[in-house]
Motif scaffolding. Structure first.
Motif, PDB file in Angstrom:
ATOM      1  N   TYR A 133       1.155   7.883  -6.266  1.00  0.00           N
ATOM      2  CA  TYR A 133       0.245   9.022  -6.368  1.00  0.00           C
ATOM      3  C   TYR A 133       0.933  10.334  -5.999  1.00  0.00           C
ATOM      4  O   TYR A 133       0.709  11.357  -6.637  1.00  0.00           O
ATOM      5  N   TRP A 134       1.783  10.298  -4.973  1.00  0.00           N
ATOM      6  CA  TRP A 134       2.531  11.503  -4.602  1.00  0.00           C
ATOM      7  C   TRP A 134       3.509  11.898  -5.712  1.00  0.00           C
ATOM      8  O   TRP A 134       3.688  13.088  -6.002  1.00  0.00           O
ATOM      9  N   ASN A 191       1.748   2.349  -3.420  1.00  0.00           N
ATOM     10  CA  ASN A 191       0.623   2.987  -4.086  1.00  0.00           C
ATOM     11  C   ASN A 191       0.572   4.473  -3.741  1.00  0.00           C
ATOM     12  O   ASN A 191       0.411   5.316  -4.613  1.00  0.00           O
ATOM     13  N   LYS A 192       0.721   4.801  -2.472  1.00  0.00           N
ATOM     14  CA  LYS A 192       0.720   6.207  -2.049  1.00  0.00           C
ATOM     15  C   LYS A 192       1.894   6.949  -2.662  1.00  0.00           C
ATOM     16  O   LYS A 192       1.755   8.089  -3.091  1.00  0.00           O
ATOM     17  N   ASP A 202       0.479  -0.633  -9.166  1.00  0.00           N
ATOM     18  CA  ASP A 202      -0.215   0.249  -8.237  1.00  0.00           C
ATOM     19  C   ASP A 202      -1.697   0.334  -8.540  1.00  0.00           C
ATOM     20  O   ASP A 202      -2.510   0.417  -7.637  1.00  0.00           O
ATOM     21  N   ALA A 248      -4.908  -0.506  -6.089  1.00  0.00           N
ATOM     22  CA  ALA A 248      -5.975   0.470  -5.865  1.00  0.00           C
ATOM     23  C   ALA A 248      -7.343  -0.120  -6.229  1.00  0.00           C
ATOM     24  O   ALA A 248      -8.346   0.222  -5.608  1.00  0.00           O
ATOM     25  N   MET A 253       0.816  -1.199   0.000  1.00  0.00           N
ATOM     26  CA  MET A 253       0.000   0.000   0.000  1.00  0.00           C
ATOM     27  C   MET A 253       0.860   1.263   0.000  1.00  0.00           C
ATOM     28  O   MET A 253       0.497   2.255  -0.586  1.00  0.00           O
ATOM     29  N   ALA A 254       2.023   1.196   0.672  1.00  0.00           N
ATOM     30  CA  ALA A 254       2.896   2.369   0.714  1.00  0.00           C
ATOM     31  C   ALA A 254       3.388   2.732  -0.679  1.00  0.00           C
ATOM     32  O   ALA A 254       3.516   3.902  -1.008  1.00  0.00           O
TER      33      ALA A 254
END
Length: 124
Positions: free
Chosen positions: A8-9, A4-5, A118, A122, A1-2
């Motif tokens: 996006y960042w 994925n973030k 990713d 999501a 999950m990290a």
């Protein structure tokens, strides 16, 4: 999950940097550039970064490519007609399109799942 973030960042950061570079109204050309065609290199890399990170977050290549092509044209029109100390340049559009196309082509050559990892997380 990290991861994925992070993707996006990275995408948000690439978009923000691109907008600042393109629409900063008070940035006249550098009279003594140290790198020839530096402006074109920046355009290429900025659009390539958005295309690459956009694929990492799962945006489809056709949608992303079309959006970036439209952004390339509209950004030069805005620079030309609305921003002081700026002018539109068709060669900047060409650099934008080359950066976009190159990043999308490279992302498409990665093993299946790498460019879309990713997006799969999501969508789970």
């Amino acid at each position: 999950m990290a991861g994925n973030k992070l993707a996006y960042w990275a995408f948000a950061g690439a978009v923000l940097v691109n907008l600042v570079l393109l629409f900063n109204p008070g940035s006249p050309g550098d009279p003594t550039p140290f790198v020839p065609h530096r402006d074109k290199i920046v355009h290429f890399l900025s659009f390539a970064a958005i295309a690459w990170t956009g694929r990492r977050v799962g945006i489809g290549p056709l949608v992303l490519g079309a959006a970036l092509a439209a952004h390339a044209v509209e950004s030069e029109l805005i620079q030309h007609f609305l921003l002081p100390h700026r002018s539109g340049d068709p060669w900047d559009v060409a650099a934008d399109l080359l950066g976009t196309t190159g990043a999308l082509a490279f992302a498409g050559r990665l093993p299946r799942g790498v460019a879309h990892r990713d997006a799969a997380v999501a969508g789970s």
